[in-house]
Scaffold this motif. Structure first.
Motif, short mmCIF file in Angstrom:
data_model
loop_
_atom_site.label_atom_id
_atom_site.label_comp_id
_atom_site.label_asym_id
_atom_site.label_seq_id
_atom_site.Cartn_x
_atom_site.Cartn_y
_atom_site.Cartn_z
N PHE A 1 -67.78 -6.21 0.83
CA PHE A 1 -67.87 -5.17 -0.20
C PHE A 1 -68.38 -5.64 -1.55
CE2 PHE A 1 -64.18 -4.10 2.59
CZ PHE A 1 -64.84 -3.17 3.37
N ILE A 2 -69.15 -6.73 -1.57
CA ILE A 2 -69.84 -7.15 -2.78
C ILE A 2 -71.31 -7.35 -2.41
CG2 ILE A 2 -67.81 -8.22 -3.84
CD1 ILE A 2 -68.97 -10.97 -3.10
N ASP A 3 -72.20 -7.22 -3.38
CA ASP A 3 -73.63 -7.36 -3.11
C ASP A 3 -74.04 -8.82 -2.93
OD1 ASP A 3 -74.05 -4.61 -3.20
OD2 ASP A 3 -74.51 -4.63 -5.34
N ASP A 4 -73.33 -9.75 -3.55
CA ASP A 4 -73.64 -11.16 -3.42
C ASP A 4 -73.19 -11.67 -2.04
OD1 ASP A 4 -74.62 -11.64 -6.12
OD2 ASP A 4 -72.55 -11.25 -6.73
N LEU A 5 -73.90 -12.64 -1.53
CA LEU A 5 -73.50 -13.25 -0.27
C LEU A 5 -72.66 -14.48 -0.57
CD1 LEU A 5 -73.60 -13.47 2.80
CD2 LEU A 5 -75.71 -14.79 2.56
N VAL A 6 -71.36 -14.37 -0.28
CA VAL A 6 -70.43 -15.48 -0.49
C VAL A 6 -69.78 -15.77 0.86
CG1 VAL A 6 -68.41 -16.29 -1.74
CG2 VAL A 6 -70.01 -14.74 -2.87
N THR A 7 -70.01 -16.98 1.36
CA THR A 7 -69.48 -17.37 2.66
C THR A 7 -68.52 -18.54 2.51
OG1 THR A 7 -71.30 -18.90 3.11
CG2 THR A 7 -71.58 -16.61 3.83
N TYR A 8 -67.77 -18.80 3.56
CA TYR A 8 -66.82 -19.90 3.58
C TYR A 8 -66.60 -20.30 5.03
CZ TYR A 8 -64.24 -15.57 4.17
OH TYR A 8 -63.85 -14.33 4.58
N GLN A 9 -66.12 -21.52 5.23
CA GLN A 9 -65.81 -21.96 6.58
C GLN A 9 -64.69 -22.99 6.55
OE1 GLN A 9 -69.53 -23.59 8.08
NE2 GLN A 9 -68.64 -25.62 8.09
N ALA A 10 -64.06 -23.15 7.70
CA ALA A 10 -62.96 -24.10 7.84
C ALA A 10 -62.95 -24.63 9.27
CB ALA A 10 -61.63 -23.42 7.53
N LEU B 1 -58.63 -21.30 7.26
CA LEU B 1 -59.61 -20.30 6.82
C LEU B 1 -59.13 -19.51 5.60
CD1 LEU B 1 -62.44 -19.32 7.50
CD2 LEU B 1 -61.40 -17.52 8.87
N GLN B 2 -57.85 -19.18 5.54
CA GLN B 2 -57.33 -18.43 4.40
C GLN B 2 -57.55 -19.20 3.10
OE1 GLN B 2 -55.93 -15.24 4.31
NE2 GLN B 2 -55.85 -15.41 2.09
N ALA B 3 -57.27 -20.49 3.12
CA ALA B 3 -57.46 -21.31 1.92
C ALA B 3 -58.93 -21.38 1.53
CB ALA B 3 -56.91 -22.72 2.13
N ALA B 4 -59.82 -21.47 2.51
CA ALA B 4 -61.26 -21.50 2.23
C ALA B 4 -61.71 -20.16 1.64
CB ALA B 4 -62.04 -21.80 3.50
N PHE B 5 -61.16 -19.06 2.14
CA PHE B 5 -61.47 -17.75 1.60
C PHE B 5 -60.99 -17.63 0.16
CE2 PHE B 5 -59.72 -13.31 1.14
CZ PHE B 5 -60.93 -12.69 0.86
N GLU B 6 -59.77 -18.05 -0.11
CA GLU B 6 -59.23 -17.98 -1.47
C GLU B 6 -60.08 -18.82 -2.43
OE1 GLU B 6 -55.04 -18.91 -1.33
OE2 GLU B 6 -54.66 -17.27 0.07
N GLU B 7 -60.50 -19.98 -1.99
CA GLU B 7 -61.36 -20.84 -2.81
C GLU B 7 -62.71 -20.16 -3.08
OE1 GLU B 7 -63.60 -25.07 -2.26
OE2 GLU B 7 -61.51 -24.98 -1.62
N ALA B 8 -63.25 -19.48 -2.07
CA ALA B 8 -64.53 -18.77 -2.24
C ALA B 8 -64.39 -17.62 -3.23
CB ALA B 8 -65.03 -18.26 -0.89
N VAL B 9 -63.28 -16.88 -3.16
CA VAL B 9 -63.05 -15.78 -4.11
C VAL B 9 -62.90 -16.34 -5.52
CG1 VAL B 9 -61.42 -13.98 -4.83
CG2 VAL B 9 -62.05 -14.19 -2.42
N ASP B 10 -62.11 -17.38 -5.68
CA ASP B 10 -61.92 -17.99 -7.00
C ASP B 10 -63.25 -18.50 -7.56
OD1 ASP B 10 -59.21 -17.42 -6.87
OD2 ASP B 10 -58.65 -19.47 -6.27
N ASP B 11 -64.07 -19.11 -6.70
CA ASP B 11 -65.38 -19.60 -7.13
C ASP B 11 -66.29 -18.44 -7.52
OD1 ASP B 11 -67.31 -21.82 -7.48
OD2 ASP B 11 -68.37 -20.78 -5.85
N TYR B 12 -66.26 -17.36 -6.75
CA TYR B 12 -67.06 -16.18 -7.08
C TYR B 12 -66.66 -15.63 -8.45
CZ TYR B 12 -68.42 -11.25 -7.07
OH TYR B 12 -68.92 -10.02 -7.43
N LEU B 13 -65.37 -15.53 -8.71
CA LEU B 13 -64.91 -15.01 -10.00
C LEU B 13 -65.29 -15.96 -11.15
CD1 LEU B 13 -61.39 -13.73 -8.89
CD2 LEU B 13 -63.43 -12.35 -9.36
N ALA B 14 -65.17 -17.26 -10.93
CA ALA B 14 -65.55 -18.24 -11.96
C ALA B 14 -67.06 -18.20 -12.22
CB ALA B 14 -65.13 -19.64 -11.54
N THR B 15 -67.85 -18.04 -11.18
CA THR B 15 -69.30 -17.97 -11.35
C THR B 15 -69.69 -16.72 -12.13
OG1 THR B 15 -69.68 -19.21 -9.31
CG2 THR B 15 -71.50 -17.85 -10.10
#
Length: 68
Positions: free
Chosen positions: A28-37, A43-57
């Motif tokens: 549900f965002i236009d940017d492509l943000v992916t993660y893997q574990a 996977l949950q921790a990788a997802f949380e890190e990706a969200v935090d990185d998206y918000l920081a960016t």
């Protein structure tokens, strides 16, 4: 495909049988943000890190983050 949630964001959780990794993307965002574990457990921790990185960016670019 499973849906995981964090900080108001949702992401996918999928097992890649070929690469033997778990991966996903923020939904549900236009940017492509992916993660893997290496495991579903991580996977949950990788997802949380990706969200935090998206918000920081977004903050660093002085851009409002999308949400659904």
């Amino acid at each position: 495909m499973n849906i995981i949630k964090y900080a108001g964001y949702e992401g996918t959780g999928e097992l890649d049988q070929e690469s033997l990794v778990c991966r996903g993307r923020i939904l549900f965002i236009d940017d492509l943000v992916t993660y893997q574990a290496d495991s579903p457990k991580d996977l949950q921790a990788a997802f949380e890190e990706a969200v935090d990185d998206y918000l920081a960016t977004c903050k660093a670019l002085d851009r409002r983050p999308q949400s659904h």
